[in-house]
Write a protein that holds these residues in place. Structure first.
Motif, PDB file in Angstrom:
ATOM      1  N   ASP A 155       0.873  -1.175   0.000  1.00 27.31           N
ATOM      2  CA  ASP A 155       0.000   0.000   0.000  1.00 27.31           C
ATOM      3  C   ASP A 155       0.912   1.227   0.000  1.00 27.31           C
ATOM      4  O   ASP A 155       1.523   1.552   1.008  1.00 27.31           O
ATOM      5  N   ALA A 156       1.034   1.865  -1.149  1.00 25.94           N
ATOM      6  CA  ALA A 156       1.963   2.989  -1.276  1.00 25.94           C
ATOM      7  C   ALA A 156       1.226   4.245  -1.733  1.00 25.94           C
ATOM      8  O   ALA A 156       0.248   4.167  -2.483  1.00 25.94           O
ATOM      9  N   GLN A 157       1.689   5.397  -1.276  1.00 26.73           N
ATOM     10  CA  GLN A 157       1.139   6.690  -1.680  1.00 26.73           C
ATOM     11  C   GLN A 157       2.301   7.600  -2.044  1.00 26.73           C
ATOM     12  O   GLN A 157       3.340   7.546  -1.404  1.00 26.73           O
ATOM     13  N   MET A 158       2.090   8.441  -3.061  1.00 28.93           N
ATOM     14  CA  MET A 158       3.124   9.421  -3.446  1.00 28.93           C
ATOM     15  C   MET A 158       2.772  10.778  -2.845  1.00 28.93           C
ATOM     16  O   MET A 158       1.593  11.113  -2.723  1.00 28.93           O
ATOM     17  N   LEU A 159       3.814  11.559  -2.550  1.00 32.42           N
ATOM     18  CA  LEU A 159       3.585  12.906  -2.016  1.00 32.42           C
ATOM     19  C   LEU A 159       4.732  13.811  -2.460  1.00 32.42           C
ATOM     20  O   LEU A 159       5.885  13.373  -2.527  1.00 32.42           O
ATOM     21  N   ILE A 160       4.402  15.054  -2.811  1.00 27.63           N
ATOM     22  CA  ILE A 160       5.450  16.050  -3.054  1.00 27.63           C
ATOM     23  C   ILE A 160       5.156  17.285  -2.209  1.00 27.63           C
ATOM     24  O   ILE A 160       4.000  17.592  -1.960  1.00 27.63           O
ATOM     25  N   PRO A 161       6.230  17.987  -1.743  1.00 29.21           N
ATOM     26  CA  PRO A 161       6.019  19.107  -0.815  1.00 29.21           C
ATOM     27  C   PRO A 161       5.405  20.338  -1.451  1.00 29.21           C
ATOM     28  O   PRO A 161       5.054  21.274  -0.744  1.00 29.21           O
ATOM     29  N   ASP A 162       5.323  20.398  -2.804  1.00 26.15           N
ATOM     30  CA  ASP A 162       4.600  21.513  -3.432  1.00 26.15           C
ATOM     31  C   ASP A 162       3.924  21.012  -4.698  1.00 26.15           C
ATOM     32  O   ASP A 162       3.717  19.810  -4.837  1.00 26.15           O
ATOM     33  N   GLY A 163       3.585  21.919  -5.620  1.00 21.77           N
ATOM     34  CA  GLY A 163       2.793  21.527  -6.780  1.00 21.77           C
ATOM     35  C   GLY A 163       3.557  20.695  -7.801  1.00 21.77           C
ATOM     36  O   GLY A 163       4.782  20.682  -7.834  1.00 21.77           O
ATOM     37  N   LEU A 164       2.793  19.992  -8.632  1.00 25.51           N
ATOM     38  CA  LEU A 164       3.354  19.176  -9.714  1.00 25.51           C
ATOM     39  C   LEU A 164       3.582  20.073 -10.937  1.00 25.51           C
ATOM     40  O   LEU A 164       2.649  20.701 -11.411  1.00 25.51           O
ATOM     41  N   PRO A 165       4.836  20.166 -11.453  1.00 29.14           N
ATOM     42  CA  PRO A 165       5.063  21.027 -12.624  1.00 29.14           C
ATOM     43  C   PRO A 165       4.259  20.522 -13.827  1.00 29.14           C
ATOM     44  O   PRO A 165       4.217  19.312 -14.063  1.00 29.14           O
ATOM     45  N   PRO A 166       3.613  21.429 -14.568  1.00 27.72           N
ATOM     46  CA  PRO A 166       2.724  21.018 -15.670  1.00 27.72           C
ATOM     47  C   PRO A 166       3.405  20.083 -16.677  1.00 27.72           C
ATOM     48  O   PRO A 166       2.760  19.153 -17.178  1.00 27.72           O
ATOM     49  N   GLN A 167       4.716  20.306 -16.948  1.00 26.81           N
ATOM     50  CA  GLN A 167       5.371  19.497 -17.981  1.00 26.81           C
ATOM     51  C   GLN A 167       5.559  18.046 -17.558  1.00 26.81           C
ATOM     52  O   GLN A 167       5.942  17.206 -18.365  1.00 26.81           O
ATOM     53  N   TYR A 168       5.320  17.739 -16.273  1.00 28.64           N
ATOM     54  CA  TYR A 168       5.491  16.357 -15.803  1.00 28.64           C
ATOM     55  C   TYR A 168       4.180  15.679 -15.396  1.00 28.64           C
ATOM     56  O   TYR A 168       4.213  14.549 -14.898  1.00 28.64           O
ATOM     57  N   THR A 169       3.042  16.348 -15.606  1.00 31.23           N
ATOM     58  CA  THR A 169       1.773  15.707 -15.221  1.00 31.23           C
ATOM     59  C   THR A 169       1.571  14.399 -16.001  1.00 31.23           C
ATOM     60  O   THR A 169       0.964  13.478 -15.494  1.00 31.23           O
ATOM     61  N   PHE A 170       2.133  14.320 -17.221  1.00 34.04           N
ATOM     62  CA  PHE A 170       1.948  13.114 -18.048  1.00 34.04           C
ATOM     63  C   PHE A 170       2.518  11.859 -17.377  1.00 34.04           C
ATOM     64  O   PHE A 170       2.123  10.742 -17.713  1.00 34.04           O
ATOM     65  N   LEU A 171       3.472  12.053 -16.436  1.00 30.02           N
ATOM     66  CA  LEU A 171       4.059  10.901 -15.733  1.00 30.02           C
ATOM     67  C   LEU A 171       3.042  10.199 -14.831  1.00 30.02           C
ATOM     68  O   LEU A 171       3.262   9.071 -14.419  1.00 30.02           O
ATOM     69  N   PHE A 172       1.954  10.919 -14.505  1.00 28.01           N
ATOM     70  CA  PHE A 172       1.008  10.384 -13.528  1.00 28.01           C
ATOM     71  C   PHE A 172      -0.401  10.292 -14.131  1.00 28.01           C
ATOM     72  O   PHE A 172      -1.288  11.047 -13.735  1.00 28.01           O
TER      73      PHE A 172
END
Ligand SMILES: [Mn+2]
Length: 308
Positions: free
Chosen positions: A27-44
């Motif tokens: 059971d895994a969850q991802m987290l980043i301390p601020d926003g996701l840069p638009p150019q990398y949204t495709f990764l998710f």
């Protein structure tokens, strides 16, 4: 989780870790301390990383908090104290020099070309599944941290890892297109205009390029599309220092780069800016022609040539 203002290595690494862990019934969850840069949204395409507001709730029910691509508290922004409060759960996987005391387990290998290389080795040791999407994420991570496998950090270990990911289905041609061949026509028109006006000085060792306010209207390009344009000058053999001057409402934003001799951070500092030895910047509150003249003088002086 990875660092704030995340890059391809941090994001590709957490995406692959999350996907492999999930495939291994964790059971895994991802987290980043601020926003996701638009150019990398495709990764998710399916699961997006959570934001800092979710940290405490996720961390308290987690067995482990894995932090990838940083071991610096300053890069964890608002969640730094919450991380170190749970240091017995913290596992760091990183390849940078700066190593704060963040957790009980810190695997830091400054010889690794990218954190993704370490993550790939860890997933292989765990025998967790690495499917095509995880392999692509790891490839993107290593490719962005090595300038598409051409910077000095590219080594045999990295290339072996990349070979494994290609074997797992990652397609270099499709990834290259996705990362490097996705520009708007307007940006290419701006590039043409910039290259058309490129000046070579100091025995062709100093390249100076400008973008004036009206150039944005002429080409339809946006100010953020000037990013990395300064590096185009290093296509020319013998160019040691490059300057890009971009006009805005407050004056001129100057980007300075050097190949291997000039300390551009010293030039930037003298003019009120700052940065690194090979990449620096400064904002000048003066008209473009005055700023160009100032930068040419500083560049010629740094290169030991009488200014024009
Ligand atoms: Mn990295």
């Amino acid at each position: 989780m990875t660092h704030a203002r995340p890059d391809g290595d941090g994001l590709g690494s957490i995406m692959a870790l999350h996907r492999s862990a999930t495939a291994a019934s964790k059971d895994a969850q991802m987290l980043i301390p601020d926003g996701l840069p638009p150019q990398y949204t495709f990764l998710f395409p399916v699961d997006r990383p959570a934001g800092p507001g979710r940290f405490a709730a996720l961390a308290d029910r987690a067995d482990a908090i894995v932090i990838v691509d940083t071991c610096a508290k300053a890069q964890l922004d608002g969640v730094a104290a919450e991380v170190t409060d749970r240091r017995e759960k913290v596992v760091v996987i990183d390849h940078h020099q700066t190593a704060d005391d963040m957790g009980d387990v810190q695997w830091i290998d400054t010889t690794a070309a990218a954190s993704a290389v370490m993550v790939g080795e860890l997933l292989a040791a765990l025998t967790w599944p690495v499917d095509r999407q995880a392999a692509e994420a790891l490839f993107i991570a290593a490719a962005t941290d090595t300038g598409w496998l051409r910077f000095a950090n590219t080594d045999a270990r990295c290339l072996r890892a990349v070979a494994d990911w290609v074997a797992a289905g990652a397609r270099p041609d499709a990834i290259y297109r996705r990362i490097y061949q996705n520009e708007r026509p307007a940006r290419l028109k701006l590039l043409a205009l910039v290259l058309g006006g490129l000046q070579l000085l100091a025995d062709d060792r100093l390249a100076v390029m400008t973008v004036r306010g009206e150039d944005f209207a002429t080409t339809g390009a946006r100010p953020e599309e000037t990013e990395n344009l300064v590096n185009e000058a290093f296509r020319i053999d013998g160019v040691e220092m490059a300057a890009m001057l971009v006009e805005n409402s407050e004056g001129v934003r100057v980007s300075l780069r050097s190949r291997e001799i000039v300390d551009v951070s010293a030039i930037a500092q003298r003019l009120g800016g700052g940065g690194h030895v090979r990449a620096a910047g400064v904002r000048l509150a003066e008209p473009m022609d005055v700023a160009v003249d100032r930068i040419i003088r500083a560049g010629c002086e740094a290169l030991g040539v009488a200014g024009s």
